[in-house]
Design an enzyme around this catalytic site. Structure first.
Site, short mmCIF file in Angstrom:
data_model
loop_
_atom_site.label_atom_id
_atom_site.label_comp_id
_atom_site.label_asym_id
_atom_site.label_seq_id
_atom_site.Cartn_x
_atom_site.Cartn_y
_atom_site.Cartn_z
N THR A 16 0.83 -1.21 0.00
CA THR A 16 0.00 0.00 0.00
C THR A 16 0.86 1.25 0.00
OG1 THR A 16 -1.84 -1.10 1.08
CG2 THR A 16 -1.71 1.26 1.39
N SER A 65 1.27 -7.56 -0.91
CA SER A 65 1.95 -8.60 -0.11
C SER A 65 1.08 -9.80 0.20
CB SER A 65 2.54 -8.00 1.17
OG SER A 65 1.57 -7.82 2.16
N THR A 98 1.64 -4.16 4.29
CA THR A 98 1.45 -4.45 5.72
C THR A 98 0.94 -5.87 5.98
OG1 THR A 98 -0.83 -3.63 5.71
CG2 THR A 98 0.90 -2.03 6.26
N ASP A 99 0.21 -6.43 4.98
CA ASP A 99 -0.54 -7.66 5.27
C ASP A 99 0.34 -8.85 5.64
OD1 ASP A 99 -2.98 -6.48 5.05
OD2 ASP A 99 -3.33 -7.06 2.97
C1 SIN Z 1 -0.25 -5.22 1.01
O1 SIN Z 1 -0.06 -5.84 2.05
O2 SIN Z 1 0.54 -5.27 0.05
C2 SIN Z 1 -1.46 -4.38 0.84
C3 SIN Z 1 -2.01 -3.88 2.13
C4 SIN Z 1 -1.09 -2.92 2.83
O3 SIN Z 1 0.07 -2.72 2.49
O4 SIN Z 1 -1.60 -2.32 3.82
#
Ligand code: SIN
Length: 335
Positions: A16, A65, A98-99
């Site tokens: 993100t 991710s 983040t995921d």
């Molecule tokens: C991801 O994990 O690539 C998308 C979600 C995020 O980064 O918050």
């Protein structure tokens, strides 16, 4: 913050932090992994001013991710090992979604000889948001990577420094989405200064046996063994063992079970896991509780994950264990 003791290499993988939405007010309807890592750095002019020529970027991948595949993880580990071996490099920053950032952090922690800092960072809002969190996180991550004495694999987000072992994403929306559970964060980044509450992590450095025998890259795909398939199953009320039997029939190599409480399992699920183990499948018991760890008993018939990892990190650990075993069995040709 002063960057100057050496180069900081920023490796981009997507997420993100590199996401874009059609309108600036939209913090959830965006597409992750759209903006290049150099563009992310360029969007934080204070960083360029502080770092001068000491900040370099490399796009390793561009993925959401949730879709992170093991070959990208292996490539990322190899690129990290390559840069860490360069005496001119003071530290690394990795931009990531983040995921699954906690899984990648654990993967790198298990592999790298990180006597320098390897700092993963991310964002909950896309780069196009009215008030994006990525630029501040990037600035904080570079501050940590440039800090004298910093070492090990850490995650920096929302002003906190989390260790690879403890960090978990605990909130699907809030900017402050990460937590280190009972131990708390390793420290905080405040106006470019890092205040530590715990010692820097010391990592396991499995290294060459997995990354291909050199810091330059992974072995050629043709030389790699068949990748082990490791799945997670969960205990819950009304659980049964059918999913385990199906996975075993489908050739699964490892199973991590997210058990209830202190490793408790529905009797039908436990029976199926024992059948799987007898058939040669590696089984590890973890807990679906977010705090604490399973305390093993001498009578346990199924092995408890020895490191007290969360189910997703125990899966990474088991994957690495099985992958290494397969590479070793394949001999030196595997690299
Ligand atoms: C991801 O994990 O690539 C998308 C979600 C995020 O980064 O918050």
């Amino acid at each position: 913050m002063q960057v100057g003791a050496g180069k900081i290499v920023v490796l981009g993988t997507g997420g993100t932090i590199a996401g874009t939405a059609a309108n600036a007010g939209d913090n959830i309807g965006y597409t992750a992994a759209q903006v290049g890592v150099q563009q992310l750095l360029d969007a934080v002019p204070v960083l360029a001013a502080l770092a001068g020529g000491a900040l370099v970027s490399e796009q390793v991948a561009q993925v959401d991710s949730k879709d992170m595949p093991f070959d990208v993880l292996l490539t990322l580990a190899a690129r990290c090992a390559h840069h860490l071996a360069d005496p001119a490099v003071a530290g690394l920053v990795i931009t990531h979604g983040t995921d699954t950032i906690e899984e990648t952090a654990w993967f790198l922690h298990a592999l790298l000889d990180a006597r320098k800092p390897v700092v993963l960072t991310c964002a909950m809002r896309p780069a196009t948001a009215l008030v994006p969190d990525g630029p501040q996180n990037l600035l904080d991550a570079v501050a940590v990577a440039a800090m004298p004495g910093a070492r090990g694999v850490v995650v920096v987000a929302a002003g906190a420094v989390h260790g690879a072992l403890s960090v978990r994403k605990v909130h699907p929306y809030r900017i402050d989405a990460f937590d280190s559970g009972e131990q708390g964060p390793l420290g905080w980044v405040e106006e470019g200064r890092v205040r530590m509450a715990h010692a820097w992590p010391v990592n396991a450095a499995l290294g060459p046996g997995v990354t291909g025998g050199s810091s330059e890259g992974t072995a050629a795909p043709s030389a790699l063994p068949v990748w082990p398939r490791v799945e997670i199953v969960m205990n819950h009320s009304g659980a049964d063992g059918r999913v385990v039997d199906l996975l075993v029939a489908d050739g699964v190599a490892g199973l991590v079970v997210a058990a209830t409480g202190n490793g408790t399992l529905h009797h039908a699920l436990e029976a199926a896991l024992l059948r799987a183990q007898a058939a040669g499948v590696a089984v590890r018991v973890t807990t679906r509780c977010t705090l604490g760890r399973v305390l093993a008993r001498p009578t346990d018939a199924l092995p408890v994950d020895a490191q007290g990892l969360s189910p997703v990190k125990a899966r990474i650990a088991l994957w690495l264990e099985l992958y290494r075993t397969r590479r070793t069995a394949q001999g030196p040709a595997a690299g």
